[in-house]
Design a protein around this motif. Structure first.
Motif, PDB file in Angstrom:
ATOM      1  N   THR A  62       0.854  -1.185   0.000  1.00 49.67           N
ATOM      2  CA  THR A  62       0.000   0.000   0.000  1.00 49.67           C
ATOM      3  C   THR A  62       0.891   1.237   0.000  1.00 49.67           C
ATOM      4  O   THR A  62       1.976   1.221   0.553  1.00 49.67           O
ATOM      5  CB  THR A  62      -0.874   0.006   1.279  1.00 49.67           C
ATOM      6  OG1 THR A  62      -1.600  -1.217   1.335  1.00 49.67           O
ATOM      7  CG2 THR A  62      -1.836   1.164   1.281  1.00 49.67           C
ATOM      8  N   TRP A  63       0.417   2.310  -0.632  1.00 51.89           N
ATOM      9  CA  TRP A  63       1.147   3.573  -0.565  1.00 51.89           C
ATOM     10  C   TRP A  63       1.205   4.021   0.893  1.00 51.89           C
ATOM     11  O   TRP A  63       0.200   4.021   1.586  1.00 51.89           O
ATOM     12  CB  TRP A  63       0.448   4.646  -1.387  1.00 51.89           C
ATOM     13  CG  TRP A  63       0.642   4.495  -2.858  1.00 51.89           C
ATOM     14  CD1 TRP A  63      -0.299   4.097  -3.761  1.00 51.89           C
ATOM     15  CD2 TRP A  63       1.831   4.742  -3.597  1.00 51.89           C
ATOM     16  NE1 TRP A  63       0.241   4.086  -5.018  1.00 51.89           N
ATOM     17  CE2 TRP A  63       1.549   4.480  -4.957  1.00 51.89           C
ATOM     18  CE3 TRP A  63       3.112   5.163  -3.251  1.00 51.89           C
ATOM     19  CZ2 TRP A  63       2.499   4.625  -5.961  1.00 51.89           C
ATOM     20  CZ3 TRP A  63       4.059   5.308  -4.251  1.00 51.89           C
ATOM     21  CH2 TRP A  63       3.755   5.041  -5.582  1.00 51.89           C
ATOM     22  N   LYS A  64       2.413   4.395   1.341  1.00 51.02           N
ATOM     23  CA  LYS A  64       2.626   4.824   2.721  1.00 51.02           C
ATOM     24  C   LYS A  64       3.382   6.150   2.716  1.00 51.02           C
ATOM     25  O   LYS A  64       4.168   6.409   1.814  1.00 51.02           O
ATOM     26  CB  LYS A  64       3.462   3.793   3.475  1.00 51.02           C
ATOM     27  CG  LYS A  64       2.840   2.424   3.524  1.00 51.02           C
ATOM     28  CD  LYS A  64       3.833   1.421   4.103  1.00 51.02           C
ATOM     29  CE  LYS A  64       3.259   0.037   3.970  1.00 51.02           C
ATOM     30  NZ  LYS A  64       4.076  -0.849   3.205  1.00 51.02           N
ATOM     31  N   ALA A  65       3.190   6.949   3.757  1.00 52.69           N
ATOM     32  CA  ALA A  65       3.933   8.206   3.888  1.00 52.69           C
ATOM     33  C   ALA A  65       5.411   7.895   4.077  1.00 52.69           C
ATOM     34  O   ALA A  65       5.779   6.941   4.750  1.00 52.69           O
ATOM     35  CB  ALA A  65       3.412   9.011   5.071  1.00 52.69           C
ATOM     36  N   CYS A  66       6.260   8.700   3.480  1.00 48.29           N
ATOM     37  CA  CYS A  66       7.709   8.525   3.550  1.00 48.29           C
ATOM     38  C   CYS A  66       8.279   9.652   4.403  1.00 48.29           C
ATOM     39  O   CYS A  66       7.916  10.813   4.228  1.00 48.29           O
ATOM     40  CB  CYS A  66       8.273   8.577   2.138  1.00 48.29           C
ATOM     41  SG  CYS A  66       9.940   7.966   1.980  1.00 48.29           S
ATOM     42  N   ALA A  67       9.159   9.326   5.325  1.00 46.17           N
ATOM     43  CA  ALA A  67       9.748  10.317   6.226  1.00 46.17           C
ATOM     44  C   ALA A  67      11.205  10.595   5.858  1.00 46.17           C
ATOM     45  O   ALA A  67      11.898   9.726   5.329  1.00 46.17           O
ATOM     46  CB  ALA A  67       9.676   9.804   7.662  1.00 46.17           C
ATOM     47  N   ALA A  68      11.672  11.800   6.157  1.00 47.43           N
ATOM     48  CA  ALA A  68      13.074  12.150   5.922  1.00 47.43           C
ATOM     49  C   ALA A  68      13.970  11.172   6.662  1.00 47.43           C
ATOM     50  O   ALA A  68      13.699  10.807   7.804  1.00 47.43           O
ATOM     51  CB  ALA A  68      13.350  13.575   6.379  1.00 47.43           C
ATOM     52  N   GLY A  69      15.014  10.710   6.002  1.00 48.71           N
ATOM     53  CA  GLY A  69      15.944   9.750   6.576  1.00 48.71           C
ATOM     54  C   GLY A  69      15.545   8.305   6.342  1.00 48.71           C
ATOM     55  O   GLY A  69      16.308   7.393   6.644  1.00 48.71           O
ATOM     56  N   GLN A  70      14.361   8.098   5.774  1.00 47.72           N
ATOM     57  CA  GLN A  70      13.881   6.735   5.548  1.00 47.72           C
ATOM     58  C   GLN A  70      14.640   6.073   4.407  1.00 47.72           C
ATOM     59  O   GLN A  70      14.832   6.650   3.353  1.00 47.72           O
ATOM     60  CB  GLN A  70      12.389   6.754   5.218  1.00 47.72           C
ATOM     61  CG  GLN A  70      11.818   5.378   4.981  1.00 47.72           C
ATOM     62  CD  GLN A  70      10.297   5.419   4.846  1.00 47.72           C
ATOM     63  OE1 GLN A  70       9.656   6.378   5.246  1.00 47.72           O
ATOM     64  NE2 GLN A  70       9.741   4.372   4.296  1.00 47.72           N
ATOM     65  N   SER A  71      15.082   4.821   4.632  1.00 47.63           N
ATOM     66  CA  SER A  71      15.726   4.039   3.584  1.00 47.63           C
ATOM     67  C   SER A  71      14.667   3.453   2.672  1.00 47.63           C
ATOM     68  O   SER A  71      13.612   3.026   3.123  1.00 47.63           O
ATOM     69  CB  SER A  71      16.544   2.898   4.185  1.00 47.63           C
ATOM     70  OG  SER A  71      17.657   3.419   4.860  1.00 47.63           O
ATOM     71  N   LEU A  72      14.964   3.441   1.391  1.00 46.40           N
ATOM     72  CA  LEU A  72      14.058   2.893   0.386  1.00 46.40           C
ATOM     73  C   LEU A  72      14.770   1.749  -0.323  1.00 46.40           C
ATOM     74  O   LEU A  72      15.747   1.974  -1.027  1.00 46.40           O
ATOM     75  CB  LEU A  72      13.662   3.985  -0.607  1.00 46.40           C
ATOM     76  CG  LEU A  72      12.965   5.192   0.015  1.00 46.40           C
ATOM     77  CD1 LEU A  72      12.934   6.348  -0.953  1.00 46.40           C
ATOM     78  CD2 LEU A  72      11.572   4.804   0.473  1.00 46.40           C
ATOM     79  N   PRO A  73      14.314   0.510  -0.146  1.00 52.27           N
ATOM     80  CA  PRO A  73      15.003  -0.629  -0.748  1.00 52.27           C
ATOM     81  C   PRO A  73      14.773  -0.718  -2.251  1.00 52.27           C
ATOM     82  O   PRO A  73      13.924  -0.018  -2.808  1.00 52.27           O
ATOM     83  CB  PRO A  73      14.378  -1.825  -0.028  1.00 52.27           C
ATOM     84  CG  PRO A  73      13.017  -1.356   0.354  1.00 52.27           C
ATOM     85  CD  PRO A  73      13.156   0.121   0.635  1.00 52.27           C
TER      86      PRO A  73
END
Length: 169
Positions: A62-73
């Motif tokens: 599901t689309w989720k909010a992304c936060a600063a510093g979050q790693s994206l695989p």
């Protein structure tokens, strides 16, 4: 903030900023460094995603909010909503700035621009950095460029700011 600027933030200076830890090597894992507005991610980039209220195809994510510093695989889809901007740093040092209404996929060995506009400063490497659109592929080794893809018009615009690129279409 405009695509191509050196910083990300809103007019009041309230943009969120983080310092990521970037592992070496050409790979398209990434970290959300900074953003204004809502930035979202979807874990399965291989299937088309629906809107934020519904899961991706076959209920995988599901689309989720992304936060600063979050790693994206790897195999992640990232999008900016209307009025939002985002800056991503890939694990090879490449910087991506996404304009409002942009959607990209982090795929093995390449990036897919599904819609919108991105400014890119590609880290120099032996292997080319590839960005696909619906009409062609941009291939670079180390340069700065802006790419806009409008799938509803079947039109791509490429502006090279520094270095050289090759467009296959």
């Amino acid at each position: 903030y405009r695509v191509g600027s050196d910083s990300v933030g809103d007019a009041g200076g309230r943009g969120r900023v983080a310092t990521p830890i970037i592992p070496p090597g050409r790979s398209l894992r990434g970290t959300l460094v900074a953003h204004t507005g809502r930035v979202e991610w979807c874990a399965d980039a291989r299937r088309p995603c629906a809107d934020a209220r519904r899961p991706c195809a076959e209920g995988t994510a599901t689309w989720k909010a992304c936060a600063a510093g979050q790693s994206l695989p790897l195999a992640t889809r990232v999008r900016t909503t209307a009025g939002a901007r985002a800056e991503l740093r890939l694990s090879d040092g490449t910087v991506l700035k996404l304009n409002a209404g942009t959607e990209v996929r982090l795929l093995p060995g390449k990036l897919r621009l599904d819609r919108g506009e991105l400014w890119t400063k590609v880290a120099k490497a032996e292997r080319p950095f590839l960005v696909e659109t619906g009409v062609g592929t941009v291939e670079v080794l180390g340069t700065q460029f802006n790419l806009q893809w409008q799938p509803d018009r079947g039109r791509a615009e490429l502006a090279v700011l520094e270095g050289k690129v090759r467009f296959h279409g």
